[in-house]
Design a protein around this motif. Sequence first.
Motif, PDB file in Angstrom:
ATOM      1  N   VAL A 294      36.310  13.290   6.113  1.00 33.94           N
ATOM      2  CA  VAL A 294      37.340  12.274   5.866  1.00 33.94           C
ATOM      3  C   VAL A 294      38.143  12.022   7.141  1.00 33.94           C
ATOM      4  O   VAL A 294      38.384  10.860   7.524  1.00 33.94           O
ATOM      5  CB  VAL A 294      38.267  12.727   4.714  1.00 33.94           C
ATOM      6  CG1 VAL A 294      39.482  11.796   4.618  1.00 33.94           C
ATOM      7  CG2 VAL A 294      37.511  12.733   3.403  1.00 33.94           C
ATOM      8  N   ALA A 295      38.575  13.087   7.793  1.00 27.59           N
ATOM      9  CA  ALA A 295      39.356  12.935   9.021  1.00 27.59           C
ATOM     10  C   ALA A 295      38.561  12.205  10.103  1.00 27.59           C
ATOM     11  O   ALA A 295      39.106  11.349  10.816  1.00 27.59           O
ATOM     12  CB  ALA A 295      39.808  14.305   9.513  1.00 27.59           C
ATOM     13  N   ASP A 296      37.283  12.520  10.218  1.00 29.39           N
ATOM     14  CA  ASP A 296      36.443  11.860  11.213  1.00 29.39           C
ATOM     15  C   ASP A 296      36.339  10.356  10.976  1.00 29.39           C
ATOM     16  O   ASP A 296      36.093   9.593  11.922  1.00 29.39           O
ATOM     17  CB  ASP A 296      35.032  12.463  11.199  1.00 29.39           C
ATOM     18  CG  ASP A 296      34.981  13.868  11.787  1.00 29.39           C
ATOM     19  OD1 ASP A 296      35.949  14.256  12.462  1.00 29.39           O
ATOM     20  OD2 ASP A 296      33.980  14.576  11.543  1.00 29.39           O
ATOM     21  N   HIS A 297      36.500   9.923   9.707  1.00 29.76           N
ATOM     22  CA  HIS A 297      36.374   8.499   9.379  1.00 29.76           C
ATOM     23  C   HIS A 297      37.721   7.830   9.123  1.00 29.76           C
ATOM     24  O   HIS A 297      37.789   6.732   8.548  1.00 29.76           O
ATOM     25  CB  HIS A 297      35.459   8.331   8.160  1.00 29.76           C
ATOM     26  CG  HIS A 297      34.020   8.629   8.458  1.00 29.76           C
ATOM     27  ND1 HIS A 297      33.496   9.898   8.440  1.00 29.76           N
ATOM     28  CD2 HIS A 297      32.983   7.809   8.817  1.00 29.76           C
ATOM     29  CE1 HIS A 297      32.212   9.861   8.759  1.00 29.76           C
ATOM     30  NE2 HIS A 297      31.878   8.612   8.990  1.00 29.76           N
ATOM     31  N   GLY A 298      38.797   8.497   9.561  1.00 32.68           N
ATOM     32  CA  GLY A 298      40.113   7.863   9.505  1.00 32.68           C
ATOM     33  C   GLY A 298      40.784   7.900   8.156  1.00 32.68           C
ATOM     34  O   GLY A 298      41.749   7.154   7.926  1.00 32.68           O
ATOM     35  N   GLY A 299      40.321   8.754   7.260  1.00 34.86           N
ATOM     36  CA  GLY A 299      40.958   8.857   5.958  1.00 34.86           C
ATOM     37  C   GLY A 299      42.317   9.529   6.060  1.00 34.86           C
ATOM     38  O   GLY A 299      42.588  10.301   6.980  1.00 34.86           O
ATOM     39  N   ALA A 300      43.182   9.233   5.086  1.00 36.36           N
ATOM     40  CA  ALA A 300      44.536   9.792   5.093  1.00 36.36           C
ATOM     41  C   ALA A 300      45.005   9.967   3.661  1.00 36.36           C
ATOM     42  O   ALA A 300      44.314   9.603   2.707  1.00 36.36           O
ATOM     43  CB  ALA A 300      45.480   8.880   5.871  1.00 36.36           C
ATOM     44  N   GLY A 301      46.198  10.479   3.510  1.00 37.14           N
ATOM     45  CA  GLY A 301      46.781  10.629   2.177  1.00 37.14           C
ATOM     46  C   GLY A 301      45.988  11.559   1.299  1.00 37.14           C
ATOM     47  O   GLY A 301      45.862  11.348   0.088  1.00 37.14           O
ATOM     48  N   PHE A 302      45.438  12.623   1.900  1.00 39.10           N
ATOM     49  CA  PHE A 302      44.628  13.583   1.150  1.00 39.10           C
ATOM     50  C   PHE A 302      45.530  14.303   0.157  1.00 39.10           C
ATOM     51  O   PHE A 302      46.468  15.000   0.538  1.00 39.10           O
ATOM     52  CB  PHE A 302      43.999  14.580   2.128  1.00 39.10           C
ATOM     53  CG  PHE A 302      42.622  15.006   1.749  1.00 39.10           C
ATOM     54  CD1 PHE A 302      42.430  15.931   0.753  1.00 39.10           C
ATOM     55  CD2 PHE A 302      41.514  14.472   2.377  1.00 39.10           C
ATOM     56  CE1 PHE A 302      41.154  16.346   0.401  1.00 39.10           C
ATOM     57  CE2 PHE A 302      40.233  14.877   2.041  1.00 39.10           C
ATOM     58  CZ  PHE A 302      40.054  15.815   1.042  1.00 39.10           C
ATOM     59  N   ALA A 303      45.266  14.150  -1.143  1.00 36.59           N
ATOM     60  CA  ALA A 303      46.113  14.758  -2.175  1.00 36.59           C
ATOM     61  C   ALA A 303      45.247  15.580  -3.109  1.00 36.59           C
ATOM     62  O   ALA A 303      44.346  15.047  -3.764  1.00 36.59           O
ATOM     63  CB  ALA A 303      46.856  13.676  -2.954  1.00 36.59           C
ATOM     64  N   TRP A 304      45.512  16.881  -3.181  1.00 43.69           N
ATOM     65  CA  TRP A 304      44.727  17.773  -4.034  1.00 43.69           C
ATOM     66  C   TRP A 304      45.304  17.815  -5.436  1.00 43.69           C
ATOM     67  O   TRP A 304      46.516  17.822  -5.629  1.00 43.69           O
ATOM     68  CB  TRP A 304      44.704  19.182  -3.445  1.00 43.69           C
ATOM     69  CG  TRP A 304      43.882  19.271  -2.207  1.00 43.69           C
ATOM     70  CD1 TRP A 304      44.338  19.272  -0.919  1.00 43.69           C
ATOM     71  CD2 TRP A 304      42.456  19.301  -2.135  1.00 43.69           C
ATOM     72  NE1 TRP A 304      43.280  19.314  -0.042  1.00 43.69           N
ATOM     73  CE2 TRP A 304      42.110  19.337  -0.759  1.00 43.69           C
ATOM     74  CE3 TRP A 304      41.438  19.311  -3.090  1.00 43.69           C
ATOM     75  CZ2 TRP A 304      40.807  19.385  -0.325  1.00 43.69           C
ATOM     76  CZ3 TRP A 304      40.128  19.367  -2.646  1.00 43.69           C
ATOM     77  CH2 TRP A 304      39.824  19.397  -1.283  1.00 43.69           C
ATOM     78  N   ALA A 305      44.399  17.830  -6.425  1.00 47.49           N
ATOM     79  CA  ALA A 305      44.782  18.065  -7.817  1.00 47.49           C
ATOM     80  C   ALA A 305      44.554  19.549  -8.075  1.00 47.49           C
ATOM     81  O   ALA A 305      43.427  19.984  -8.316  1.00 47.49           O
ATOM     82  CB  ALA A 305      43.949  17.208  -8.759  1.00 47.49           C
ATOM     83  N   GLY A 306      45.615  20.327  -7.980  1.00 50.07           N
ATOM     84  CA  GLY A 306      45.468  21.771  -7.939  1.00 50.07           C
ATOM     85  C   GLY A 306      45.261  22.441  -9.275  1.00 50.07           C
ATOM     86  O   GLY A 306      44.672  23.520  -9.357  1.00 50.07           O
TER      87      GLY A 306
END
Length: 458
Positions: A294-306
């Motif tokens: 994800v980081a390599d492709h410019g993704g952001a706002g990573f939110a985990w459902a814990g």
Amino acid sequence: MPHETALSEIETFLGDRLVRSKSDRALHGQNEAWFPEMLPDAVAYPETTAEVARIVGICARHGCPVTPWGAGSSLEGHALAAGGGISLDMGRMNRILAIRAEDMQAVVQPGVTRRALARELRATGLMFPVDPGADASLGGMAATRASGTTTVRYGTMRDNVMGLEVVLADGRVIRTGSGARKSAAGYDLTGLFVGSEGTLGIITELTLRLHGQPEAVTAATCAFDDFEAAVATVIATIQMGIRMARIEFVDETTAAIFNRVNGTALPEKPHLMVEFHGSARSAEEDAERFGEVVADHGGAGFAWAGTAEERNRLWRMRHDAYRACLASRPGCIGLVTDICVPISKLAEAVRETRADIAASGLPGPIVGHVGDGNFHAALLIERGNAAELATAKALAHRMAERALRLGGTITGEHGIGLGKKDLMALEHGAGWALMAQIKRALDPAGILNPGKVVETKA
């Protein structure tokens, strides 16, 4: 009434389980999509295979159509009684007949729903993984060869049905498949009936393949500035062999609809929704590797459902996407497209489809099981607006042609029913005529779910 002789004969043994009231007929004449109401002449509620066989045998003698009904959640008019006759409601055949934990199998009647089976399996350490979202009946799921969000890891109904009991068009009862994990004994009759949409026989029992419940489950959402980056992330993840249980795509329009309907605060951008299953360590490692992609492709706002509650909320939101899209244009109806292409062609298919939808002037939020190359556009049509319906149908036709041009299929999971029958020749050519020959061989009078899947005229 044209089929009165058959109905009267069935009523002699079914009694008040043959219902002719307008309310029951109307319930079985509606659908989840854009098709007009199609009322059966009566609704039958069998409780045993013997009753189904007797009903079908009578209908065969009198030329009365029989259309199976599960939970009524299909999107291509599969369960509509297009030829009148009987709507065969399988809802009372809802017993779980056996859980064979040591063989990782379950034997169920067709009216058992996906969630009912999940509740029964909860304490066993096993699960049935096919998850189309709706609480569909397992018989209906087999008949339409359903799949859903977990297909990328666990496969479709084709991969998870081991055997069937089927009532044929003349009332005979046959069994297909076995409890063995593999067989080389003759034609694959189980595969023939899975996906036949009730046109070749009525499913009255299923033997299902179960899977172990994962030790650990992790899930997350992540946003991208453009859909190309999201799709590239999916392709890279698959090519790296990262073991995903689910990987879903929603476009920026759908993200905005989620926020309005569910009170979430997602960035109004394209999103991936993912889940990983495994041991605590393997699920964590897979999630970490995915985060790097994800980081390599410019993704952001990573939110985990814990927590399990957060994960359930996440997937409930995804499964309810169609309802949410309908609510975004009050009073509308939906024409939901369902194309599936090779993963390498996914970005091209989505890009061209988005441009086509924008040019059409219709709202068309996109979601998809992108790990399979399968995505849906929910074309939202003003109820009663013939011009918009015509535009949506033309758009869906172009999407189907695009899928075939890119080496894909006109339907990844919803099936053919009434809605896609005119596209079958495009995909199958002479193979479609062969399907019609099989239909005529098994159902020469054409009483089983007439008007669906094939052209039955000689």
